[in-house]
Design a protein around this motif. Structure first.
Motif, PDB file in Angstrom:
ATOM      1  N   GLU A  67     -44.734   7.231 -15.532  1.00 24.91           N
ATOM      2  CA  GLU A  67     -44.498   6.630 -16.839  1.00 24.91           C
ATOM      3  C   GLU A  67     -44.694   5.118 -16.784  1.00 24.91           C
ATOM      4  O   GLU A  67     -45.276   4.515 -17.700  1.00 24.91           O
ATOM      5  CB  GLU A  67     -43.084   6.960 -17.325  1.00 24.91           C
ATOM      6  N   ARG A  68     -44.211   4.497 -15.709  1.00 29.07           N
ATOM      7  CA  ARG A  68     -44.381   3.050 -15.558  1.00 29.07           C
ATOM      8  C   ARG A  68     -45.859   2.680 -15.422  1.00 29.07           C
ATOM      9  O   ARG A  68     -46.317   1.684 -15.986  1.00 29.07           O
ATOM     10  CB  ARG A  68     -43.595   2.550 -14.340  1.00 29.07           C
ATOM     11  N   GLU A  69     -46.606   3.494 -14.677  1.00 29.95           N
ATOM     12  CA  GLU A  69     -48.037   3.237 -14.507  1.00 29.95           C
ATOM     13  C   GLU A  69     -48.765   3.374 -15.842  1.00 29.95           C
ATOM     14  O   GLU A  69     -49.663   2.579 -16.154  1.00 29.95           O
ATOM     15  CB  GLU A  69     -48.624   4.200 -13.481  1.00 29.95           C
ATOM     16  N   ARG A  70     -48.383   4.414 -16.604  1.00 31.30           N
ATOM     17  CA  ARG A  70     -49.010   4.583 -17.922  1.00 31.30           C
ATOM     18  C   ARG A  70     -48.673   3.405 -18.843  1.00 31.30           C
ATOM     19  O   ARG A  70     -49.510   2.940 -19.607  1.00 31.30           O
ATOM     20  CB  ARG A  70     -48.568   5.908 -18.552  1.00 31.30           C
ATOM     21  N   GLU A  71     -47.425   2.915 -18.743  1.00 33.29           N
ATOM     22  CA  GLU A  71     -47.015   1.778 -19.562  1.00 33.29           C
ATOM     23  C   GLU A  71     -47.798   0.519 -19.183  1.00 33.29           C
ATOM     24  O   GLU A  71     -48.241  -0.239 -20.038  1.00 33.29           O
ATOM     25  CB  GLU A  71     -45.518   1.531 -19.394  1.00 33.29           C
ATOM     26  N   ARG A  72     -47.957   0.311 -17.861  1.00 28.22           N
ATOM     27  CA  ARG A  72     -48.731  -0.847 -17.405  1.00 28.22           C
ATOM     28  C   ARG A  72     -50.187  -0.740 -17.843  1.00 28.22           C
ATOM     29  O   ARG A  72     -50.817  -1.742 -18.212  1.00 28.22           O
ATOM     30  CB  ARG A  72     -48.637  -0.981 -15.879  1.00 28.22           C
ATOM     31  N   GLU A  73     -50.719   0.475 -17.818  1.00 26.98           N
ATOM     32  CA  GLU A  73     -52.100   0.686 -18.246  1.00 26.98           C
ATOM     33  C   GLU A  73     -52.256   0.370 -19.723  1.00 26.98           C
ATOM     34  O   GLU A  73     -53.236  -0.257 -20.149  1.00 26.98           O
ATOM     35  CB  GLU A  73     -52.518   2.133 -17.971  1.00 26.98           C
ATOM     36  N   ARG A  74     -51.273   0.801 -20.526  1.00 29.34           N
ATOM     37  CA  ARG A  74     -51.314   0.484 -21.960  1.00 29.34           C
ATOM     38  C   ARG A  74     -51.235  -1.023 -22.189  1.00 29.34           C
ATOM     39  O   ARG A  74     -51.906  -1.570 -23.053  1.00 29.34           O
ATOM     40  CB  ARG A  74     -50.179   1.200 -22.697  1.00 29.34           C
ATOM     41  N   GLU A  75     -50.394  -1.691 -21.405  1.00 31.72           N
ATOM     42  CA  GLU A  75     -50.270  -3.143 -21.539  1.00 31.72           C
ATOM     43  C   GLU A  75     -51.574  -3.841 -21.174  1.00 31.72           C
ATOM     44  O   GLU A  75     -51.982  -4.805 -21.823  1.00 31.72           O
ATOM     45  CB  GLU A  75     -49.134  -3.654 -20.642  1.00 31.72           C
ATOM     46  N   ARG A  76     -52.256  -3.345 -20.120  1.00 31.52           N
ATOM     47  CA  ARG A  76     -53.544  -3.928 -19.744  1.00 31.52           C
ATOM     48  C   ARG A  76     -54.579  -3.723 -20.840  1.00 31.52           C
ATOM     49  O   ARG A  76     -55.369  -4.613 -21.149  1.00 31.52           O
ATOM     50  CB  ARG A  76     -54.034  -3.316 -18.425  1.00 31.52           C
ATOM     51  N   GLU A  77     -54.577  -2.531 -21.425  1.00 29.70           N
ATOM     52  CA  GLU A  77     -55.521  -2.245 -22.508  1.00 29.70           C
ATOM     53  C   GLU A  77     -55.264  -3.148 -23.712  1.00 29.70           C
ATOM     54  O   GLU A  77     -56.200  -3.667 -24.328  1.00 29.70           O
ATOM     55  CB  GLU A  77     -55.424  -0.771 -22.909  1.00 29.70           C
ATOM     56  N   MET A  78     -53.971  -3.323 -24.055  1.00 27.04           N
ATOM     57  CA  MET A  78     -53.634  -4.197 -25.173  1.00 27.04           C
ATOM     58  C   MET A  78     -54.031  -5.636 -24.865  1.00 27.04           C
ATOM     59  O   MET A  78     -54.527  -6.365 -25.733  1.00 27.04           O
ATOM     60  CB  MET A  78     -52.128  -4.114 -25.467  1.00 27.04           C
ATOM     61  N   GLY A  79     -53.827  -6.040 -23.599  1.00 27.25           N
ATOM     62  CA  GLY A  79     -54.206  -7.390 -23.203  1.00 27.25           C
ATOM     63  C   GLY A  79     -55.698  -7.618 -23.306  1.00 27.25           C
ATOM     64  O   GLY A  79     -56.149  -8.674 -23.772  1.00 27.25           O
ATOM     65  N   MET A  80     -56.490  -6.632 -22.907  1.00 28.08           N
ATOM     66  CA  MET A  80     -57.939  -6.753 -22.985  1.00 28.08           C
ATOM     67  C   MET A  80     -58.405  -6.790 -24.440  1.00 28.08           C
ATOM     68  O   MET A  80     -59.323  -7.532 -24.793  1.00 28.08           O
ATOM     69  CB  MET A  80     -58.613  -5.599 -22.241  1.00 28.08           C
ATOM     70  N   MET A  81     -57.748  -5.990 -25.292  1.00 32.26           N
ATOM     71  CA  MET A  81     -58.096  -6.009 -26.712  1.00 32.26           C
ATOM     72  C   MET A  81     -57.787  -7.367 -27.322  1.00 32.26           C
ATOM     73  O   MET A  81     -58.583  -7.918 -28.092  1.00 32.26           O
ATOM     74  CB  MET A  81     -57.343  -4.901 -27.454  1.00 32.26           C
ATOM     75  N   SER A  82     -56.637  -7.935 -26.965  1.00 28.16           N
ATOM     76  CA  SER A  82     -56.276  -9.254 -27.480  1.00 28.16           C
ATOM     77  C   SER A  82     -57.239 -10.312 -26.970  1.00 28.16           C
ATOM     78  O   SER A  82     -57.643 -11.217 -27.700  1.00 28.16           O
ATOM     79  CB  SER A  82     -54.843  -9.609 -27.055  1.00 28.16           C
TER      80      SER A  82
END
Length: 211
Positions: free
Chosen positions: A17-32
């Motif tokens: 779950e933590r890895e998935r959360e970090r992955e989502r954060e990276r994706e959001m960061g790249m989108m931003s």
């Protein structure tokens, strides 16, 4: 005895779950980051564009020197994103864009573009050669006409420019005096300092996103 609690499976689940959360954060960061970079690119394009006051004169009108409008474009390097500002009393003049053949013959019928607001701004959005003259009768024959090339040098534009001999012979001998007109705007290039600041900001955003 009670069965052993699957502690290891629970830890693996939390870790996933933590890895998935970090992955989502990276994706959001790249989108931003992508959004910021697009905005910075748009800003850089706007900063690097130039607005030229046609002829560097107080107004667009019959020139006292018939070669003014043929000489002026040769001292500038126009690019996509630049714009041409035509200033003139709207009740006394206008600006039209015409074809090369109509420019040569001073045919003002069926123009490509007609503007008569006295503060006409023409945006250069593509490479090519653009032909302008006054829509007022007789003004084109008195050398109130302009050729602007964006991109490669245009031999055709040079050929259509008024020759020195004919221009000198037909040049008007009076001043082009108008009443109150909008305040002129000087030709202005992009500020090197501002462009550097924007570029530095872009680098900082990229570095921050990658850390």
């Amino acid at each position: 005895m009670c069965p052993n609690t699957p502690v290891r499976d629970t830890k693996l689940t939390h870790q996933s779950e933590r890895e998935r959360e970090r992955e989502r954060e990276r994706e959001m960061g790249m989108m931003s980051l992508s959004s910021v970079m697009v905005l910075l690119m748009i800003l850089l394009v706007q900063v690097s564009s130039t607005q030229y006051k046609v002829g560097d004169l107080d107004s667009w009108g019959i020139p006292t020197d018939a070669k003014v409008y043929s000489k002026w474009p040769k001292s500038h390097s126009f690019k996509i994103g630049d714009s041409l500002l035509f200033l003139y009393p709207p009740s006394e003049d206008s600006m039209i864009q015409v074809t090369a053949s109509n420019f040569k013959s001073c045919n003002t019928k069926d123009p490509i573009l007609y503007m008569n607001d006295g503060n006409s701004l023409f945006n250069l959005t593509q490479n090519g050669t653009f032909y302008f003259t006054s829509g007022h009768p007789g003004h084109c024959q008195k050398y109130q006409k302009l050729i602007v090339s964006v991109g490669p040098y245009s031999a055709e534009a040079d050929a259509l420019s008024p020759s020195s001999s004919s221009a000198d012979a037909d040049a008007p001998s009076y001043q082009n005096a108008f009443g109150s007109i909008p305040l002129s705007q000087k030709s202005s290039s992009s500020s090197p300092l501002f462009s550097t600041v924007v570029a530095s900001l872009a680098c900082a955003v990229v570095v921050g996103a990658l850390m």
